[in-house]
Design a protein around this motif. Structure first.
Motif, mmCIF file in Angstrom:
data_model
loop_
_atom_site.group_PDB
_atom_site.id
_atom_site.type_symbol
_atom_site.label_atom_id
_atom_site.label_comp_id
_atom_site.label_asym_id
_atom_site.label_seq_id
_atom_site.Cartn_x
_atom_site.Cartn_y
_atom_site.Cartn_z
ATOM 1 N N ASP A 1 0.860 -1.179 0.000
ATOM 2 C CA ASP A 1 0.000 0.000 0.000
ATOM 3 C C ASP A 1 0.893 1.224 0.000
ATOM 4 O O ASP A 1 2.103 1.136 0.274
ATOM 5 N N GLU A 2 0.289 2.354 -0.298
ATOM 6 C CA GLU A 2 1.031 3.616 -0.316
ATOM 7 C C GLU A 2 0.379 4.636 0.599
ATOM 8 O O GLU A 2 -0.772 4.475 1.001
ATOM 9 N N ALA A 3 1.123 5.670 0.904
ATOM 10 C CA ALA A 3 0.599 6.817 1.653
ATOM 11 C C ALA A 3 1.107 8.078 0.973
ATOM 12 O O ALA A 3 2.260 8.144 0.558
ATOM 13 N N VAL B 1 4.952 7.420 -0.412
ATOM 14 C CA VAL B 1 5.703 6.348 0.253
ATOM 15 C C VAL B 1 4.900 5.054 0.174
ATOM 16 O O VAL B 1 3.693 5.063 0.395
ATOM 17 N N ALA B 2 5.573 3.962 -0.136
ATOM 18 C CA ALA B 2 4.920 2.655 -0.191
ATOM 19 C C ALA B 2 5.660 1.680 0.711
ATOM 20 O O ALA B 2 6.858 1.829 0.953
ATOM 21 N N LYS C 1 2.306 4.980 6.040
ATOM 22 C CA LYS C 1 1.783 6.208 6.656
ATOM 23 C C LYS C 1 2.727 6.738 7.735
ATOM 24 O O LYS C 1 3.009 7.946 7.784
ATOM 25 N N VAL C 2 3.226 5.855 8.585
ATOM 26 C CA VAL C 2 4.131 6.303 9.657
ATOM 27 C C VAL C 2 5.415 6.885 9.067
ATOM 28 O O VAL C 2 5.900 7.922 9.515
ATOM 29 N N GLU C 3 5.948 6.233 8.045
ATOM 30 C CA GLU C 3 7.177 6.737 7.415
ATOM 31 C C GLU C 3 6.940 8.081 6.735
ATOM 32 O O GLU C 3 7.741 9.006 6.868
#
Length: 185
Positions: A6-8, A18-19, A130-132
């Motif tokens: 997944d990506e964010a 970011v994935a 998401k956190v990254e």
């Protein structure tokens, strides 16, 4: 060896997309994994650490704003996911992708709309990505405090749009996104 990806960061006006790719350990389940957007920041942080400690394999990759502007956000998202999967130390037997498209891969893959709530491996990737991305936006806040990235993570909130208009475009803004492109004209 089923991998979730997944990506964010598709919607923000600045920063990378970011994935993450995650292969969970079926013999060591992690409680509470779901779509990262459904979790509090504190719970995301806790699960992020747990996933990194207990997953069989995980990786994180990204596309920066210049790449996003060059190939568009959809293809940059696909490329970031492809990079994350290829960075795993083993090739998964199947990749489950959140959404309705699959990145270019050399192994079988399946797109699942709402997959981050249906498949734990995709939810885990959602959390790591998401956190990254949030961590990176906090770091960018230190470089460009006038945009208050710590508050909105570069999403097009009224505050961000007002600050963008006031201070102009930063080096990490996505020039191809309409609110930024309008200011550059």
């Amino acid at each position: 060896m089923i991998c979730g990806t997944d990506e964010a960061g598709r919607g923000p006006l600045a920063g990378p997309v970011v994935a993450a790719a995650v292969i969970l350990n079926p013999d060591d389940p992690i409680t509470g994994i779901t779509d990262s957007k459904k979790l509090s920041e504190k719970k995301r942080q806790k699960l992020n650490e747990e996933i990194k400690e207990r997953a069989l394999y995980w990786s994180i990759a990204q596309c920066d704003p210049a790449e996003i502007d060059e190939i568009n956000i959809l293809w940059a998202s696909m490329l970031a996911m492809q990079r994350a999967i290829e960075a795993l130390p083993i090739a998964p037997s199947l990749v489950l992708v959140d959404g309705n498209r699959v990145p270019k891969l050399s192994m079988p893959a399946k797109a699942i709309v709402g997959g981050d709530m249906q498949e734990e491996c995709i939810g885990a990737a959602s959390i790591l990505a998401k956190v990254e991305r949030d961590r990176q936006m906090l770091a960018w806040h230190e470089h460009y405090p006038q945009y208050e990235f710590a508050r909105h993570k570069a999403y097009p909130t009224p505050l961000h749009l007002a600050l963008l208009k006031e201070h102009g475009v930063s080096p990490i803004h996505r020039r191809s996104f309409a609110p930024v492109a309008r200011l550059l004209k």
